[in-house]
Motif scaffolding. Structure first.
Motif, short mmCIF file in Angstrom:
data_model
loop_
_atom_site.label_atom_id
_atom_site.label_comp_id
_atom_site.label_asym_id
_atom_site.label_seq_id
_atom_site.Cartn_x
_atom_site.Cartn_y
_atom_site.Cartn_z
N GLY A 142 0.82 -1.21 0.00
CA GLY A 142 0.00 0.00 0.00
C GLY A 142 0.85 1.25 0.00
N ILE A 143 0.34 2.29 -0.65
CA ILE A 143 1.00 3.59 -0.63
C ILE A 143 0.70 4.27 0.70
N TRP A 144 1.72 4.82 1.34
CA TRP A 144 1.49 5.52 2.60
C TRP A 144 0.47 6.64 2.35
N HIS A 145 -0.49 6.76 3.24
CA HIS A 145 -1.66 7.63 2.99
C HIS A 145 -1.28 9.06 2.66
N GLU A 146 -0.18 9.55 3.22
CA GLU A 146 0.21 10.94 2.97
C GLU A 146 0.68 11.15 1.53
N TYR A 147 1.09 10.05 0.86
CA TYR A 147 1.59 10.16 -0.51
C TYR A 147 0.59 9.61 -1.53
N ALA A 148 -0.60 9.25 -1.08
CA ALA A 148 -1.55 8.55 -1.95
C ALA A 148 -2.01 9.39 -3.14
N THR A 149 -2.11 10.71 -2.98
CA THR A 149 -2.59 11.56 -4.07
C THR A 149 -1.71 11.41 -5.31
N GLU A 150 -0.40 11.29 -5.11
CA GLU A 150 0.52 11.12 -6.24
C GLU A 150 0.22 9.82 -6.98
N LEU A 151 -0.06 8.75 -6.24
CA LEU A 151 -0.35 7.47 -6.87
C LEU A 151 -1.67 7.54 -7.65
N PHE A 152 -2.69 8.16 -7.06
CA PHE A 152 -3.96 8.30 -7.75
C PHE A 152 -3.80 9.12 -9.03
N ASP A 153 -2.98 10.17 -8.98
CA ASP A 153 -2.75 10.99 -10.18
C ASP A 153 -2.08 10.17 -11.28
N ALA A 154 -1.09 9.37 -10.90
CA ALA A 154 -0.40 8.54 -11.88
C ALA A 154 -1.36 7.51 -12.48
N PHE A 155 -2.20 6.94 -11.64
CA PHE A 155 -3.16 5.95 -12.11
C PHE A 155 -4.15 6.60 -13.09
N HIS A 156 -4.59 7.81 -12.77
CA HIS A 156 -5.58 8.51 -13.58
C HIS A 156 -5.04 8.78 -14.99
N LYS A 157 -3.73 8.94 -15.10
CA LYS A 157 -3.10 9.23 -16.39
C LYS A 157 -2.80 7.95 -17.19
#
Length: 384
Positions: A142-157
């Motif tokens: 799992g991505i540490w919750h504080e860094y999750a936005t970056e992972l969601f952005d990468a996934f969205h692209k």
């Protein structure tokens, strides 16, 4: 009906598949109707046997399966198609083709995985559905919750990846409700930060068998992951759901090899680990740590013979365990049934009790019963 009275085996496990189906129905009845049931069947269905267990769960209409790796998922695909399967562990690069061959759902925890799996999906010219895992305090995948936005952005692209769900894993749901509440809050807050998520179209899950004791029916969650509880083991209260009537489906049994008389002062097992304080009658049980009887049970714990508790004497050995039958009324003879886990007569030894003697947890005991122990399945059809 139990087949233990006719089996030729020296040591075996009995699995009650009808009880498994009853347990599933009981858990479902305690949850809101819209909640999806993800059956966790990793590690050979917690030692119960993948093929038979999964087949019965399919018959009982589970919504989805969860496993640790792609090879376990492939076994499920050989049993039946039509059920989504999520791989809870990380997918290695040399395992990626299995995701497409068997139509599996990987777990994504890193931007590197997004990029790698997106390239693989593009090469297959086939979109790949995945779940993102958020680390809210377990410290594993799992991505540490504080860094999750970056992972969601990468996934969205990622043009060849489709988001099928988001989840987290509770670290101490059965022991630390305050920490679990904190994990729930972090998970909910992390999801809320992602403005493009359509949560109503996703599977949002966090609750395992222990977690559903604090399940919030009106929350964003719409699925649960059930492992141990469906097998009838609940070493924690299920207060929020009320009484969930589940029955243990696993019994561990053996037989008496021989019975012998030993005098006071005789030593027992390797290392002369026990000296008898009285003239004793002992039974040599045809099971040892080579079958899954933990070494920690040396000189501690009991077995059941003729419905009576018989203490273990001396060190557990690879193939045999010595027990004291001096105080049993009646004759104990070669071939008599020995129960290590489960009911016998008016008595019984619970898996939790057995685990405490071994200073471990029920999960490990179930997974430690070895491959040389045959599993015998009770397959009675249930009604209602």
């Amino acid at each position: 009906m139990s087949q233990s009275t006719t089996t030729p085996f020296r040591c075996w496990a009995e699995i009650d598949l009808a009880a498994l189906e009853r347990n599933l129905k009981s858990i479902r009845a305690a949850l809101p109707e819209h909640i999806k049931y993800i059956a966790v069947v990793k590690a050979e269905a917690y030692g119960h046997g993948m093929q038979q267990t999964v087949a019965r769960l399919m018959q009982a209409n589970v919504d989805m399966f969860a496993v640790a790796n792609v090879l376990e998922a492939a076994k499920i695909r050989e049993i039946g198609t039509g059920w989504p399967i999520i791989v809870l562990g990380a997918t290695l690069e040399n395992e990626e083709s299995y995701l497409f061959e068997y139509d599996l759902i990987p777990t994504i925890s890193t931007i590197e995985e997004v990029e790698r799996l997106n390239r693989k999906a593009r090469s297959h010219e086939k979109p790949l559905k995945a779940h993102i895992k958020i680390d809210t305090g377990m410290g594993r995948l799992g991505i540490w919750h504080e860094y999750a936005t970056e992972l969601f952005d990468a996934f969205h692209k990622a043009t060849f990846l489709t988001l099928g769900g988001v989840y987290t894993h509770f670290a101490s749901a059965s022991r630390d409700p305050e920490f679990t509440r904190r994990q729930r809050q972090l998970f909910t807050e992390t999801i809320a930060k992602v403005d493009w998520l359509e949560t109503e179209k996703l599977l949002i899950h966090a609750d395992n068998s222990a977690g559903i004791s604090t399940f919030a029916p009106d929350s964003v969650y719409n699925a649960v992951r059930i492992g141990l509880l469906q097998f009838g083991i609940a070493p924690y209260p299920l207060s929020i759901l009320g009484e969930v009537d589940t029955t243990p489906i696993f019994e561990f049994k053996s037989r008496v090899g021989i019975v012998k008389q030993l005098p006071a002062g005789a030593t027992i097992s390797y290392g002369r680990s026990r000296t008898l304080q009285r003239d004793s009658r002992v039974a040599i049980v045809c099971a040892g740590y080579g079958d899954g009887v933990p070494l920690k049970l040396s000189d501690r714990g009991d077995v059941l013979i003729s419905g009576e508790r018989c203490p273990i004497l001396g060190q557990v050995t690879m193939d045999q365990t010595i027990v004291d039958v001096t105080d049993i009324e009646g004759v104990v003879k070669s071939g008599d049934q020995v129960t290590l886990i489960g009911p016998q007569g008016e008595g019984g030894i619970r898996l939790q009790e057995f685990s405490e003697w071994a200073e471990t947890i029920p999960w490990e005991i179930l997974c430690s019963v070895t491959k040389r122990v045959p599993r015998i399945y009770r397959t009675a059809i249930i009604t209602g």
